[in-house]
Design a protein around this motif. Structure first.
Motif, PDB file in Angstrom:
ATOM      1  N   ASP A  32      -2.059  12.549   1.644  1.00 23.68           N
ATOM      2  CA  ASP A  32      -3.076  13.823   0.861  1.00 23.68           C
ATOM      3  C   ASP A  32      -4.356  13.726   1.934  1.00 23.68           C
ATOM      4  O   ASP A  32      -5.106  13.771   1.856  1.00 23.68           O
ATOM      5  CB  ASP A  32      -3.877  13.642  -0.727  1.00 23.68           C
ATOM      6  CG  ASP A  32      -4.212  12.184  -1.167  1.00 23.68           C
ATOM      7  OD1 ASP A  32      -3.909  11.190   0.277  1.00 23.68           O
ATOM      8  OD2 ASP A  32      -5.264  12.219  -2.379  1.00 23.68           O
ATOM      9  N   ARG A  33      -4.262  12.422   2.877  1.00 20.14           N
ATOM     10  CA  ARG A  33      -5.497  12.319   3.968  1.00 20.14           C
ATOM     11  C   ARG A  33      -4.818  12.875   4.774  1.00 20.14           C
ATOM     12  O   ARG A  33      -5.440  13.272   6.264  1.00 20.14           O
ATOM     13  CB  ARG A  33      -5.631  11.216   3.966  1.00 20.14           C
ATOM     14  CG  ARG A  33      -6.213  10.088   3.521  1.00 20.14           C
ATOM     15  CD  ARG A  33      -7.476  10.189   3.091  1.00 20.14           C
ATOM     16  NE  ARG A  33      -7.569  10.315   4.499  1.00 20.14           N
ATOM     17  CZ  ARG A  33      -9.662  10.175   4.293  1.00 20.14           C
ATOM     18  NH1 ARG A  33     -10.683  10.570   3.286  1.00 20.14           N
ATOM     19  NH2 ARG A  33     -10.416   9.638   4.619  1.00 20.14           N
ATOM     20  N   SER A  34      -3.928  14.497   5.059  1.00 23.10           N
ATOM     21  CA  SER A  34      -3.379  15.123   6.274  1.00 23.10           C
ATOM     22  C   SER A  34      -4.319  16.286   5.777  1.00 23.10           C
ATOM     23  O   SER A  34      -3.838  16.729   4.643  1.00 23.10           O
ATOM     24  CB  SER A  34      -1.976  14.357   6.151  1.00 23.10           C
ATOM     25  OG  SER A  34      -1.798  15.488   7.278  1.00 23.10           O
ATOM     26  N   LEU A  35      -4.399  17.047   7.445  1.00 19.87           N
ATOM     27  CA  LEU A  35      -4.628  18.025   6.888  1.00 19.87           C
ATOM     28  C   LEU A  35      -3.567  19.084   6.270  1.00 19.87           C
ATOM     29  O   LEU A  35      -4.395  20.334   5.807  1.00 19.87           O
ATOM     30  CB  LEU A  35      -4.827  19.032   8.491  1.00 19.87           C
ATOM     31  CG  LEU A  35      -5.613  19.847   8.697  1.00 19.87           C
ATOM     32  CD1 LEU A  35      -7.342  20.105   8.155  1.00 19.87           C
ATOM     33  CD2 LEU A  35      -6.216  20.584  10.233  1.00 19.87           C
ATOM     34  N   LYS A  36      -2.280  19.173   6.148  1.00 19.71           N
ATOM     35  CA  LYS A  36      -1.351  19.891   6.027  1.00 19.71           C
ATOM     36  C   LYS A  36      -1.619  20.455   4.808  1.00 19.71           C
ATOM     37  O   LYS A  36      -1.423  21.099   3.521  1.00 19.71           O
ATOM     38  CB  LYS A  36      -0.010  19.915   6.653  1.00 19.71           C
ATOM     39  CG  LYS A  36       0.627  19.024   6.145  1.00 19.71           C
ATOM     40  CD  LYS A  36       1.852  18.632   6.933  1.00 19.71           C
ATOM     41  CE  LYS A  36       2.763  17.349   6.451  1.00 19.71           C
ATOM     42  NZ  LYS A  36       4.395  17.256   7.471  1.00 19.71           N
ATOM     43  N   ASP A  37      -2.036  18.941   4.354  1.00 18.25           N
ATOM     44  CA  ASP A  37      -1.866  18.731   2.651  1.00 18.25           C
ATOM     45  C   ASP A  37      -3.438  19.786   1.816  1.00 18.25           C
ATOM     46  O   ASP A  37      -3.416  20.085   0.714  1.00 18.25           O
ATOM     47  CB  ASP A  37      -1.658  16.952   2.454  1.00 18.25           C
ATOM     48  CG  ASP A  37      -0.601  17.349   2.583  1.00 18.25           C
ATOM     49  OD1 ASP A  37       0.385  16.987   1.350  1.00 18.25           O
ATOM     50  OD2 ASP A  37       0.081  16.241   3.602  1.00 18.25           O
ATOM     51  N   ALA A  38      -4.308  19.300   2.703  1.00 15.36           N
ATOM     52  CA  ALA A  38      -5.621  19.852   2.000  1.00 15.36           C
ATOM     53  C   ALA A  38      -4.980  21.684   2.434  1.00 15.36           C
ATOM     54  O   ALA A  38      -5.467  22.097   1.337  1.00 15.36           O
ATOM     55  CB  ALA A  38      -7.024  19.087   3.053  1.00 15.36           C
ATOM     56  N   LEU A  39      -4.897  21.828   4.054  1.00 10.94           N
ATOM     57  CA  LEU A  39      -4.654  23.383   3.686  1.00 10.94           C
ATOM     58  C   LEU A  39      -3.412  23.779   1.835  1.00 10.94           C
ATOM     59  O   LEU A  39      -4.021  24.902   2.689  1.00 10.94           O
ATOM     60  CB  LEU A  39      -3.866  23.175   4.971  1.00 10.94           C
ATOM     61  CG  LEU A  39      -5.548  23.425   6.167  1.00 10.94           C
ATOM     62  CD1 LEU A  39      -4.674  23.299   7.271  1.00 10.94           C
ATOM     63  CD2 LEU A  39      -5.504  24.023   6.301  1.00 10.94           C
ATOM     64  N   ARG A  40      -2.632  23.400   2.537  1.00 13.67           N
ATOM     65  CA  ARG A  40      -1.917  23.483   1.253  1.00 13.67           C
ATOM     66  C   ARG A  40      -2.371  23.942   0.089  1.00 13.67           C
ATOM     67  O   ARG A  40      -1.684  24.817  -1.146  1.00 13.67           O
ATOM     68  CB  ARG A  40      -0.540  22.130   1.064  1.00 13.67           C
ATOM     69  CG  ARG A  40       0.722  23.029   0.023  1.00 13.67           C
ATOM     70  CD  ARG A  40       1.368  22.182   0.343  1.00 13.67           C
ATOM     71  NE  ARG A  40       2.659  21.879   1.897  1.00 13.67           N
ATOM     72  CZ  ARG A  40       2.649  20.429   1.755  1.00 13.67           C
ATOM     73  NH1 ARG A  40       2.020  19.281   1.440  1.00 13.67           N
ATOM     74  NH2 ARG A  40       3.070  20.391   3.158  1.00 13.67           N
ATOM     75  N   GLY A  41      -3.983  23.306  -0.574  1.00 13.02           N
ATOM     76  CA  GLY A  41      -3.786  23.451  -1.626  1.00 13.02           C
ATOM     77  C   GLY A  41      -4.762  23.840  -1.976  1.00 13.02           C
ATOM     78  O   GLY A  41      -5.789  23.681  -2.531  1.00 13.02           O
ATOM     79  N   THR A  77       3.383  12.432   6.471  1.00  9.81           N
ATOM     80  CA  THR A  77       2.335  11.915   5.976  1.00  9.81           C
ATOM     81  C   THR A  77       1.302  12.380   7.829  1.00  9.81           C
ATOM     82  O   THR A  77       0.200  12.518   7.067  1.00  9.81           O
ATOM     83  CB  THR A  77       1.514  10.239   6.250  1.00  9.81           C
ATOM     84  OG1 THR A  77       1.557   9.766   7.534  1.00  9.81           O
ATOM     85  CG2 THR A  77       2.168   9.442   4.797  1.00  9.81           C
ATOM     86  N   ILE A  78       1.751  12.839   8.109  1.00  7.53           N
ATOM     87  CA  ILE A  78       1.494  13.622   9.846  1.00  7.53           C
ATOM     88  C   ILE A  78       1.638  15.135   9.698  1.00  7.53           C
ATOM     89  O   ILE A  78       2.476  15.985   9.606  1.00  7.53           O
ATOM     90  CB  ILE A  78       2.607  12.748  10.739  1.00  7.53           C
ATOM     91  CG1 ILE A  78       2.058  11.759  11.392  1.00  7.53           C
ATOM     92  CG2 ILE A  78       1.395  13.302  12.063  1.00  7.53           C
ATOM     93  CD1 ILE A  78       3.135  11.005  11.850  1.00  7.53           C
ATOM     94  N   PHE A 136       1.307  -0.851   0.153  1.00  9.34           N
ATOM     95  CA  PHE A 136      -0.135   0.095   0.140  1.00  9.34           C
ATOM     96  C   PHE A 136       0.992   1.551   0.028  1.00  9.34           C
ATOM     97  O   PHE A 136       2.241   1.487   0.776  1.00  9.34           O
ATOM     98  CB  PHE A 136      -1.164   0.276   0.822  1.00  9.34           C
ATOM     99  CG  PHE A 136      -1.693  -1.295   1.370  1.00  9.34           C
ATOM    100  CD1 PHE A 136      -3.269  -0.933   1.175  1.00  9.34           C
ATOM    101  CD2 PHE A 136      -1.413  -2.931   1.520  1.00  9.34           C
ATOM    102  CE1 PHE A 136      -4.221  -1.900   1.109  1.00  9.34           C
ATOM    103  CE2 PHE A 136      -2.204  -3.223   2.022  1.00  9.34           C
ATOM    104  CZ  PHE A 136      -3.399  -3.263   1.795  1.00  9.34           C
ATOM    105  N   ARG A 137       0.654   2.490  -0.355  1.00 10.97           N
ATOM    106  CA  ARG A 137       1.500   3.564  -0.345  1.00 10.97           C
ATOM    107  C   ARG A 137       0.807   4.296   1.069  1.00 10.97           C
ATOM    108  O   ARG A 137       0.025   4.134   1.233  1.00 10.97           O
ATOM    109  CB  ARG A 137       0.698   4.322  -1.770  1.00 10.97           C
ATOM    110  CG  ARG A 137      -0.357   4.994  -2.011  1.00 10.97           C
ATOM    111  CD  ARG A 137      -0.722   5.362  -3.020  1.00 10.97           C
ATOM    112  NE  ARG A 137      -2.229   6.411  -3.335  1.00 10.97           N
ATOM    113  CZ  ARG A 137      -2.570   7.779  -3.259  1.00 10.97           C
ATOM    114  NH1 ARG A 137      -1.735   8.515  -2.534  1.00 10.97           N
ATOM    115  NH2 ARG A 137      -3.849   8.132  -3.035  1.00 10.97           N
ATOM    116  N   VAL A 138       1.945   5.239   0.484  1.00  8.41           N
ATOM    117  CA  VAL A 138       2.039   6.241   1.916  1.00  8.41           C
ATOM    118  C   VAL A 138       1.054   7.586   1.399  1.00  8.41           C
ATOM    119  O   VAL A 138       0.753   7.720   0.302  1.00  8.41           O
ATOM    120  CB  VAL A 138       3.041   6.549   2.535  1.00  8.41           C
ATOM    121  CG1 VAL A 138       3.398   8.107   2.958  1.00  8.41           C
ATOM    122  CG2 VAL A 138       4.495   5.775   2.528  1.00  8.41           C
ATOM    123  N   ASP A 139       0.211   8.124   2.010  1.00  9.94           N
ATOM    124  CA  ASP A 139      -1.243   8.331   1.331  1.00  9.94           C
ATOM    125  C   ASP A 139      -1.343   9.638   2.670  1.00  9.94           C
ATOM    126  O   ASP A 139      -1.850  10.488   3.148  1.00  9.94           O
ATOM    127  CB  ASP A 139      -3.046   7.406   2.259  1.00  9.94           C
ATOM    128  CG  ASP A 139      -3.686   8.219   1.187  1.00  9.94           C
ATOM    129  OD1 ASP A 139      -3.569   9.093   0.378  1.00  9.94           O
ATOM    130  OD2 ASP A 139      -4.987   7.805   1.772  1.00  9.94           O
TER     131      ASP A 139
END
Length: 269
Positions: free
Chosen positions: A8-17, A148-149, A3-6
């Motif tokens: 885009d399920r992290s809040l910082k990634d959502a905030l970044r975009g 991811t964190i 399985f891949r590390v995911d």
């Protein structure tokens, strides 16, 4: 199978975009069913609270599983800034944490350390036993887990506001989340989240985070307050809770059949 590390399920990634402030709802009922209902409502993030709610490891795990198929980002608040408890939540697969009651840079650094494996931190290694690594089905999880964190620390005291510049300068902190209710209590105006001193402390903290290039969030169940803090630069806002919505809606329904007006209730907890 791997399985891949995911990330885009992290809040910082959502905030970044994001091109707008992200709104979130608290889930305090310890119910995976309620979490799934809220996850499908259209909020950007879901706040699973284990500090003031009866959520434990099993309940949080069930909620993470229930919302996995939805685009909303699950965020978990552990009950305390403790490396053992934080480790357990991370091993469940929690990727975004809001750490409560962080009052200075030393406590912020401790939160960061708890969320990272050595040499960057003190997180214990148990990936073969943990959902976070899908039981060692994610290649290189141990070396890539930090991707991811998201680590947010909570500003909720006058002391923390006084130290906010040092807190947001702490390496490894992605941002802050401001709690006006506890902030009001620490300022001697408990229950008055809209008090000018409290509002000034919130805005000061938002500005400090933005100046440091970090994300700023705030809890604001009152819509006018939420919009004010978004205008001040807040990147993400907690705007309600499952239990509060249920309480107000059931009160209104009961009152409507008794010819009574709905009783007023605080706009925040």
């Amino acid at each position: 199978m791997s399985f891949r590390v995911d990330p885009d399920r992290s809040l910082k990634d959502a905030l970044r975009g994001a091109d707008h402030a992200l709104t979130g709802i608290w889930v305090c009922s310890a119910s995976a069913l309620n979490a799934e209902i809220c996850a499908g409502a259209g909020f950007d993030w879901l706040f699973i609270d284990a500090e003031h709610s009866p959520n434990d490891l099993q309940n949080v795990l069930a909620q993470l599983q229930a919302v996995r198929g939805y685009p909303t980002i699950p965020v978990v608040r552990p009950p305390v800034n403790d490396p053992v408890i934080i480790k357990q939540f991370l091993d469940l697969g929690v990727q975004s944490l809001i750490i409560p009651m962080v009052n200075d840079a030393q406590q912020a650094a401790a939160a960061v350390a708890a969320c990272n494996y050595p040499p960057l931190g003190v997180r214990g290694v148990g990936s073969a036993l943990a959902r976070s690594a899908r039981w060692n089905r994610i290649p290189d999880y141990l070396t890539r887990a930090a991707e991811t964190i998201t680590v947010m620390v909570q500003i909720e005291s006058a002391e923390a506001v006084g130290n906010v510049a040092d807190i947001v300068a702490t390496e490894g902190i992605d941002g802050i989340f401001i709690g006006p209710s506890d902030l009001a209590a620490s300022m001697g105006v408990i229950g008055q989240q809209g008090h000018p001193d409290v509002v000034a402390g919130v805005i000061k903290s938002i500005q400090a985070a933005k100046s440091a290039g970090k994300y700023a969030g705030v809890n604001a169940f009152d819509q006018a307050s939420a919009r004010k803090y978004i205008e001040a630069g807040a990147d993400y806002v907690g705007v309600g809770a499952d239990v509060a919505l249920l309480a107000r809606a059931t009160e209104a329904l009961a009152a409507s059949f008794k010819g009574e007006s709905q009783s007023s209730a605080p706009a925040s907890y």
